[in-house]
Design an enzyme around this catalytic site. Structure first.
Site, PDB file in Angstrom:
ATOM      1  N   ASP A 430       0.654  -1.154  -0.073  1.00 51.32           N
ATOM      2  CA  ASP A 430       0.620  -0.087   0.265  1.00 51.32           C
ATOM      3  C   ASP A 430       0.686   0.823  -0.321  1.00 51.32           C
ATOM      4  O   ASP A 430       1.937   1.297   0.219  1.00 51.32           O
ATOM      5  CB  ASP A 430      -0.774  -0.062   1.085  1.00 51.32           C
ATOM      6  CG  ASP A 430      -2.011   0.948   1.446  1.00 51.32           C
ATOM      7  OD1 ASP A 430      -2.177   2.257  -0.249  1.00 51.32           O
ATOM      8  OD2 ASP A 430      -2.349   1.003   2.216  1.00 51.32           O
ATOM      9  N   GLU A 433       2.609   5.059  -3.524  1.00 47.52           N
ATOM     10  CA  GLU A 433       2.669   5.831  -4.586  1.00 47.52           C
ATOM     11  C   GLU A 433       4.053   6.704  -5.314  1.00 47.52           C
ATOM     12  O   GLU A 433       4.469   7.043  -6.374  1.00 47.52           O
ATOM     13  CB  GLU A 433       1.499   7.642  -4.407  1.00 47.52           C
ATOM     14  CG  GLU A 433       0.067   6.454  -4.295  1.00 47.52           C
ATOM     15  CD  GLU A 433      -0.401   5.356  -3.984  1.00 47.52           C
ATOM     16  OE1 GLU A 433       0.109   6.166  -2.812  1.00 47.52           O
ATOM     17  OE2 GLU A 433      -1.003   4.505  -3.821  1.00 47.52           O
ATOM     18  N   ASP A 506      -9.074   3.747  -2.542  1.00 54.59           N
ATOM     19  CA  ASP A 506      -9.909   3.962  -1.258  1.00 54.59           C
ATOM     20  C   ASP A 506     -10.993   4.948  -2.338  1.00 54.59           C
ATOM     21  O   ASP A 506     -11.553   6.154  -1.844  1.00 54.59           O
ATOM     22  CB  ASP A 506      -9.283   5.038  -0.421  1.00 54.59           C
ATOM     23  CG  ASP A 506      -8.445   4.888   0.168  1.00 54.59           C
ATOM     24  OD1 ASP A 506      -7.979   2.985   0.687  1.00 54.59           O
ATOM     25  OD2 ASP A 506      -7.525   4.847   0.799  1.00 54.59           O
TER      26      ASP A 506
HETATM   27  O1  MIG Z   1      -3.917   5.706   4.827  1.00 63.16           O
HETATM   28  O2  MIG Z   1      -3.652   0.615   5.842  1.00 63.16           O
HETATM   29  O3  MIG Z   1      -6.099   2.157   0.419  1.00 63.16           O
HETATM   30  O4  MIG Z   1      -6.707  -0.345   1.544  1.00 63.16           O
HETATM   31  O5  MIG Z   1      -7.038  -0.139   4.432  1.00 63.16           O
HETATM   32  C1  MIG Z   1      -4.492   5.098   4.565  1.00 63.16           C
HETATM   33  C2  MIG Z   1      -4.200   1.346   5.700  1.00 63.16           C
HETATM   34  C3  MIG Z   1      -3.557   3.635   4.074  1.00 63.16           C
HETATM   35  C4  MIG Z   1      -4.986   3.481   2.493  1.00 63.16           C
HETATM   36  C5  MIG Z   1      -5.941   2.103   1.729  1.00 63.16           C
HETATM   37  C6  MIG Z   1      -6.537   1.318   2.178  1.00 63.16           C
HETATM   38  C7  MIG Z   1      -5.750   0.865   3.660  1.00 63.16           C
HETATM   39  C8  MIG Z   1      -4.971   1.787   3.981  1.00 63.16           C
HETATM   40  N1  MIG Z   1      -4.351   2.560   3.663  1.00 63.16           N
END
Ligand code: MIG
Length: 821
Positions: A430, A433, A506
């Site tokens: 995650d 980016e 999200d």
């Molecule tokens: O700042 O890990 O898109 O799927 O549950 C949020 C927590 C960080 C973003 C991800 C989401 C995930 C969440 N993450």
């Protein structure tokens, strides 16, 4: 051009083509703002030269390379002062493919470089570049003005621009991760991987960068892949209805022209450049349950039991960031999970795989081994003046590995050792980016190794996430020995499909987002990223039972099927909404498992032959202009047409069916293609259709992949009076033995007349599945059955069941079955 005078405006807000051209220097650097704008265009062609499959043209200063990649692909590059940049790409591992013949001819007014299929013309007077289909002589793509550029005083290099004509009634598709309508005509976009929490219809940019689009005009399709990792921009006839432009903040003006004329072939050829998705472990195609977060262990167990006690199939449970110790990657919070190895083992005994999240941000903490190793070995990214790139993310102050460094990738890949040892089956990357709290992402001046080719974050930003998941995938592959890794990434760049699947980030629990998600998965598929899914139910906000169930229905035919939700929302398991929703959700998840051999075979067709998994209507029937605007229906593979219900309260909906005949999967009613139908769609029913002539293999319902030893495979045979071929791929399901040809490919051909239905099978490959029988369910036979033979031997045991289907069995090795009137 009002924006022109507004110097305070950030360049990022300005994505209109002309405006960007005029503005770039002024906004990005105060020095240049004092100078006149110097925009340079290619001039008259003065010289040409050939070096193998590469042709060079010069206007005396700038040079253009035209390279024949294959019969259908040609690459164009521009060097403003004659010197090309390093020919290195994360997207395209090998540029040259097989070319049979090609040649260059000089005509009085232009040069023509042709393969068997296409010709690239370079006009002498103004350097206009165009691409022509040899067969139809149609101009598929043509410059509206010569390639041009503008010097970047602050960073060096150039802003590079290409402008093409929009052809008559041309429509555009692809471009990876975009929201809004599927047809891109009349819109503009930029690519800069962005953490886009709760993004809206039309919001741009989002998480991923795929600078590849498909143009369709005069019933023919071609593609342009602008392989440039800098912030890039696309305009599809918005600024000027007659022009399509693409440009970037740096790097080389380098693009591939990819010929069709069928859209599906454009995508297959793009896939031949950038690669396909490796075969996933079969369990990855099951249903997955996720939430931010399931903890402590008791909660995880409760969820697992919740599935088994209700007989709702599920293959994977996810642990989001809270399983870690203070959000330190590769550690465990021992209060929540005192013995993760035991827990994972117990879950595995119950048929669940455990997938864990790993983020790129590493907590600055000298008592934390990952940070220490990274620091000692100089693995973290640095700013231009050598400070470390520091930013706040979940763990607090963090530094970030430079995943564009092969040594760092290897290190990071090995960090998964302990997770693999304790039984973790998949990893979810995650925030890559990369996302940083407050500032959004890294500043431009961060330096990257870029596999030895060096670059600032301007160049590496859009590939950072892809290189992270690459390191994860390669690391897991090594650690798991011959087992297939399962990886998911949020960010990525073209070619990311070689390293993992993707979720769309999200989203929100709204009907609008159900629509967005449906289009997003189709668009990703057109853009060469086949293994894609949305957070079923919506990440933020709360769906009601109806919306959740409609989302499960769509998710049944998303290549990646996972429910996920943010922690501050109500629970979101398939049983959270009571009846009738629980039962309906179960039915659809069961359908997913029943169709497993079909879904898996479609995946193979992608992996091995480059076919997209999900195919929008326009890809099935581009010659029908209306399909350029239809965006609900799609097929999964080429046999099952899906029409998700996207409106609250709907009990029926209009469905367009492409050419041919289609069986309603629920009622077996036969409908004609090339027309619209009003189809019943009460809450328990998402319209699904099967192409006449299909053979759809089916497994018994299982609670997880591999739970039941399959004794016989059901073959659903749909009658057709024209011949149709279907395929069944089988192998061990979780190793790389398929790379050694240990698999089997079965081809079924079905053809019917008024008196006879014939089913033929041919088998190739080295794998033998360990079931013996096929159990037939023949649907839509238009005559009374009086005799059946399998390889000329009479079948005595057959009957017509209560749904009017013909039922019998045979050995799996049959060659010819005949069903007689
Ligand atoms: O700042 O890990 O898109 O799927 O549950 C949020 C927590 C960080 C973003 C991800 C989401 C995930 C969440 N993450």
């Amino acid at each position: 051009m009002e924006e022109l005078n507004d110097k305070s405006k950030d360049i990022n807000d300005i994505i209109s083509f002309e405006a960007a051209e005029e503005q770039i220097q002024h906004l990005n650097n105060p020095v240049a703002a004092l100078k006149p704008i110097v925009k340079k265009y290619l001039n008259t062609v003065q010289k040409s030269a050939q070096d193998g499959n590469k042709f060079y043209f010069s206007d005396g200063d700038a040079r253009v390379e035209v390279r024949v990649v294959s019969d259908e692909i040609i690459r164009v590059r521009l060097a403003p002062h004659g010197v090309f940049l390093d020919d290195f790409s994360y997207a395209v591992p090998t540029v040259d493919q097989k070319v049979t013949t090609f040649k260059m001819e000089e005509h009085p007014e232009y040069y023509a470089i042709s393969t068997n299929t296409i010709t690239c013309n370079v006009r002498k007077s103004d350097f206009n570049v165009s691409f022509v289909d040899n067969h139809t002589q149609m101009v598929m793509s043509e410059d509206a003005s010569p390639m041009h550029w503008e010097e970047n005083v602050e960073f060096g290099g150039y802003y590079v621009f290409a402008t093409k004509k929009c052809q008559a009634e041309e429509n555009f598709f692809g471009l990876g991760d975009k929201s809004g309508n599927m047809n891109l005509r009349g819109r503009h976009f930029q690519n800069w991987n962005t953490d886009a929490y709760s993004f809206g219809w039309d919001q741009d940019p989002l998480y991923r960068t795929i600078p590849f689009y498909v143009g369709v005009h005069n019933q023919a399709a071609y593609g342009i892949f602008f392989d440039n990792t800098f912030r890039s921009y696309f305009d599809f006839g918005k600024e000027d209805n007659a022009k399509t432009s693409f440009w970037a903040d740096g790097g080389e003006l380098q693009y591939y022209y990819i010929h069709g004329p069928h859209m599906i072939d454009v995508v297959k050829r793009y896939q031949s450049l950038t690669g396909t998705h490796p075969m996933p472990p079969k369990w990855a195609l099951g249903y997955h349950q996720c939430r931010w977060s399931y903890y402590p262990e008791k909660k995880v167990k409760e969820i697992a039991d919740g599935f088994r006690s209700r007989n709702i199939p599920c293959d994977a449970i996810y642990l989001d960031i809270d399983y870690m110790d203070g959000y330190r990657c590769f550690t465990w919070n021992k209060n929540y999970f005192p013995d993760p190895k035991r827990m994972i083992k117990e879950l595995a005994n119950d048929g669940f795989k455990t997938v864990v999240m790993i983020d790129p941000g590493i907590k600055v903490d000298d008592n934390y081994w990952v940070f220490k190793e990274g620091k000692e070995n100089n693995y973290f990214c640095r700013r231009s003046d050598d400070y470390f790139m520091e930013g706040h993310v979940w763990p607090g102050r963090c530094q970030f590995p430079d995943f564009t460094n092969p040594t760092v990738r290897e290190w990071w890949g090995n960090l998964y050792k302990e997770l693999v040892d304790i039984g973790v089956a998949g990893v979810w990357n995650d925030m890559n980016e990369p996302a940083v709290f407050g500032s959004g992402t890294f500043p431009n001046d961060v330096r990257h190794n870029y596999d030895g080719y060096r670059g600032s974050h301007r160049k590496a930003h859009n590939v950072y996430g892809m290189q992270m998941v690459r390191s994860t995938y390669d690391g897991l592959k090594k650690l798991m020995r011959n087992k297939r890794p399962f990886t998911i990434t949020r960010a990525g760049y073209s070619g990311m499909q070689r390293y993992g699947c993707v979720w769309t980030g999200d989203n929100v629990a709204t009907w609008e987002h159900l629509k967005i998600g449906n289009i997003q998965c189709q668009r990703m598929s057109v853009s060469g990223v086949p293994f894609c899914g949305t957070d079923i139910g919506g990440f933020s906000g709360e769906p009601d039972g109806e919306l959740f169930t409609r989302w499960i229905q769509l998710g049944t035919f998303s290549p990646f099927m996972r429910a996920h939700s943010a922690g501050d929302t109500a629970e979101r398991e398939p049983w959270s909404f009571g009846e009738p929703y629980t039962s309906i959700n179960r039915t659809y998840i069961e359908l997913r498992y029943r169709l497993m051999p079909y879904l898996y075979s479609v995946f193979w067709e992608h992996h091995r032959y480059g076919f997209p998994i999900v195919r929008p209507l326009v890809m099935l029937e581009q010659e029908n202009v209306g399909n350029g605007f239809r965006q609900d229906e799609f097929t999964f593979g080429d046999k099952i047409l899906v029409c998700p219900v996207l409106e609250q309260g709907a009990t029926s909906r209009m469905v367009y069916l492409p050419k041919g005949k289609w069986f309603n999967l629920w009622t077996h009613e036969i409908l004609d293609g090339e027309s619209e139908h009003n189809v019943a769609a009460p809450i328990e029913r998402m319209p699904l259709f099967v192409r006449a002539g299909s053979v759809i293999p089916e497994y018994p319902v299982m609670q997880y992949v591999g739970e039941i030893h399959v004794e016989e495979v059901m073959l659903n045979v749909y009658y057709s009076d024209y011949e149709v071929n279907s395929f069944l791929f089988e192998d061990h399901g979780d190793t790389f033995a398929y790379e050694q040809d240990i698999y089997s490919e079965k081809k079924f051909s079905v053809r019917g007349t008024q008196y006879l239905l014939t089913i033929e099978q041919s088998i190739t490959g080295l794998y033998t599945p360990n079931y013996e029988l096929y159990n037939y369910n023949v649907i839509g036979v238009p005559f009374n059955v009086n005799k059946i033979t399998v390889d000329d031997k009479d079948v005595t045991d057959y009957h017509i069941d209560e749904r009017n289907c013909l039922r019998f069995k045979s050995n799996k090795n049959f060659t010819t079955i005949k069903i007689y009137n």
